[in-house]
Enzyme design. Structure first.
Site, PDB file in Angstrom:
ATOM      1  N   ASP A   1      15.440  10.112 -48.984  1.00 27.04           N
ATOM      2  CA  ASP A   1      14.971   8.972 -48.179  1.00 27.04           C
ATOM      3  C   ASP A   1      15.765   8.851 -46.879  1.00 27.04           C
ATOM      4  OD1 ASP A   1      13.380   6.835 -47.473  1.00 27.04           O
ATOM      5  OD2 ASP A   1      14.597   5.343 -48.542  1.00 27.04           O
TER       6      ASP A   1
ATOM      7  N   HIS B   1      11.299   6.389 -45.185  1.00 24.40           N
ATOM      8  CA  HIS B   1      10.154   5.498 -45.334  1.00 24.40           C
ATOM      9  C   HIS B   1       9.955   4.608 -44.102  1.00 24.40           C
ATOM     10  CE1 HIS B   1      13.358   2.712 -46.927  1.00 24.40           C
ATOM     11  NE2 HIS B   1      12.634   1.833 -46.254  1.00 24.40           N
TER      12      HIS B   1
ATOM     13  N   SER C   1      16.023  -1.697 -43.502  1.00 25.12           N
ATOM     14  CA  SER C   1      16.082  -0.295 -43.918  1.00 25.12           C
ATOM     15  C   SER C   1      16.508   0.614 -42.778  1.00 25.12           C
ATOM     16  CB  SER C   1      14.706   0.148 -44.430  1.00 25.12           C
ATOM     17  OG  SER C   1      14.405  -0.499 -45.638  1.00 25.12           O
TER      18      SER C   1
END
Length: 495
Positions: A255, A222, A337
């Site tokens: 992910d 993402h 992230s």
């Protein structure tokens, strides 16, 4: 003159020494003969050695300090000391030496005789108090010393010596043990990059770390997804060096994504740990760029393991990530992230991916502006390593599958096999691992390898924690009866 008669006063003016009147006297007076004069008796002068009789009786008390009285004056009256009146307010206390006064007015003939004192000489037995000269001398010395000190201080300040008066400091940077947070951060920060992504679908900031010696960087899907096919990704190192990056491969189900740098600037890969060996309570360190603040270091512990987490996804349910995550209380915020989660030895044990925010909704690490509340989740590095190697090798990752379609709307306890697939075909794929193990539509799976599952999402998470070809043992309820089924996981291509 007869003996015993008193001595009379001297003759008045106008009489001669014989007692007669001179020519200037009263008329008719005669000299000589037996004629008695009419005036006072003549004055008698005492003869030499003749004893004189005093006019009063001798003093029986022999009053001092005069001794016996003389013949020409009466004895002074006897004086007795008077009782002292109480001193007025502010006067010296009784017994204290009174201030000097007129000695003749305070003379006491009965007082003890004091020694004579020379003018300016101290009396024996009494200390002399310092005079005004000593006070003036001390004041003069203080003024001189103060002036010298002020002059010296002014010279030191002008010469810069005053700035040298500082506490001693250790030379060189402080040393930290390799296992401390500072030591772990010092070893890992050179291999961490901040990724700036811009494309047609938007822009954002995330984190990644050098995965191997071929300039590959591992991060979250993402993070780079917004770049799309024509976007741009720039990597910035701790020292400010930059490099462009291109996507090698990515997988939404895990992910995870891998990008390749144009220049690694000599940075080596971070060492990888064993996420299966991590225990709850182990200390960890997270590195990332929360809200664009590159190189931010936070610390915490492993709060839980095998936490089923789903994140991301579109409205149609696609691109949902299923992660059997490590839970940590190390602060993770949007921008963290893709950054590494390090153990006490500086080894990567997880990839920071998601947080639970205060609005009680799960999400990816860079989604929205939600902040950390101590609930962060990381992809275990053992799983990430397998997926990254597949992405580098083929550009795609394979997913382990059971070969069944689950009813995601089921609200009961466990994961229920649906009646039909999304395409309208059977829910249990023919020839798949589930069909071979005897699973049927409507079966409810309650356990995977002895671990309880409560929903279809948890069953997917537990399954993807394995590799294709791994053997699973399932606990299944069918028509109220429980049974155990063993199967071998199949493989399906990811995207």
């Amino acid at each position: 003159m007869d003996e015993g008669k008193p001595i009379l006063p001297a003759t008045p003016e106008g009489r001669d020494e014989a007692g007669g009147r001179d020519e200037g006297g009263v008329p008719g007076a005669e000299r000589g003969g037996d004629h008695e004069p009419s005036g006072p008796a003549p004055v008698h002068e005492p003869a030499v050695g003749e004893r004189l009789t005093p006019l009063h009786e001798p003093d029986a008390y022999d009053t001092p300090p005069y001794g016996r009285p003389g013949p020409w004056a009466p004895a002074p009256p006897v004086q007795r000391p008077m009782a002292a009146a109480p001193p007025p307010f502010g006067a010296p206390a009784p017994g204290a030496t009174p201030p000097p006064t007129d000695p003749w007015r305070t003379y006491d003939p009965w007082a003890a005789r004091a020694p004579f004192q020379q003018n300016g000489a101290p009396m024996p037995g009494r200390r002399r108090r310092p005079g005004r000269a000593l006070v003036l001398g001390a004041a003069l010395v203080a003024l001189v010393v103060g002036g010298i000190g002020g002059a010296v201080g002014s010279l030191l300040e002008r010469g810069g010596a005053a700035g040298d008066a500082s506490p001693p400091q250790a030379a060189g940077p402080a040393r930290h043990s390799p296992g401390s947070v500072a030591g772990i951060a010092a070893g890992a920060l050179p291999g961490v990059v901040t990724l700036h992504v811009k494309g047609d679908d938007g822009e954002g900031t995330g984190t990644g770390f050098v995965f191997d010696g071929q300039r590959h960087v591992l991060t979250n899907n993402h993070v780079v997804q917004a770049a799309g096919p024509g976007g741009r990704i720039t990597a910035t190192f701790e020292g400010g060096e930059t490099a462009t990056a291109t996507v090698v491969g990515r997988d939404a189900g895990y992910d995870l994504a891998v990008v390749e740098l144009s220049d690694a600037h000599g940075r080596g890969p971070l060492p990888l740990g064993d996420s299966d060996g991590v225990r709850v309570g182990d200390p960890v360190v997270a590195i990332g760029a929360p809200f664009g603040l590159a190189g931010t270091v936070t610390s915490g512990i492993i709060s839980a393991k095998e936490r089923p987490v789903t994140a991301g996804g579109k409205g149609d349910g696609s691109d949902v990530s299923y992660v059997d995550a490590l839970q940590t209380d190390a602060p993770i915020n949007p921008g963290n992230s893709g950054g590494p989660l390090l153990d006490a030895h500086g080894r990567v044990v997880g990839i920071n991916s998601a947080i639970r925010s205060a609005d009680d909704t799960g999400g990816s690490g860079d989604g929205g502006e939600a902040g950390s509340i101590g609930l962060g989740f990381a992809i275990p590095v053992n799983q990430a390593k397998r997926v990254a190697e597949e992405l580098i090798r083929t550009g795609r990752a394979t997913h382990p599958v059971i070969g069944v379609t689950l009813d995601m709307n089921y609200s009961g306890d466990g994961a229920r096999v649906g009646a039909r697939a999304a395409s309208g075909g059977p829910a249990v794929a023919a020839g798949g691992p589930g069909a071979k193990a005897g699973i049927r539509a409507g079966d409810i799976v309650t356990e995977v390898d002895g671990v309880r599952v409560h929903s279809g999402s948890e069953l997917i998470v537990r399954t993807r924690a394995h590799r294709p070809g791994d053997r699973l043992r399932l606990r299944v309820v069918r028509a109220g009866a429980e049974r155990t089924i063993t199967l071998v996981l199949g493989s399906a291509g990811g995207g």
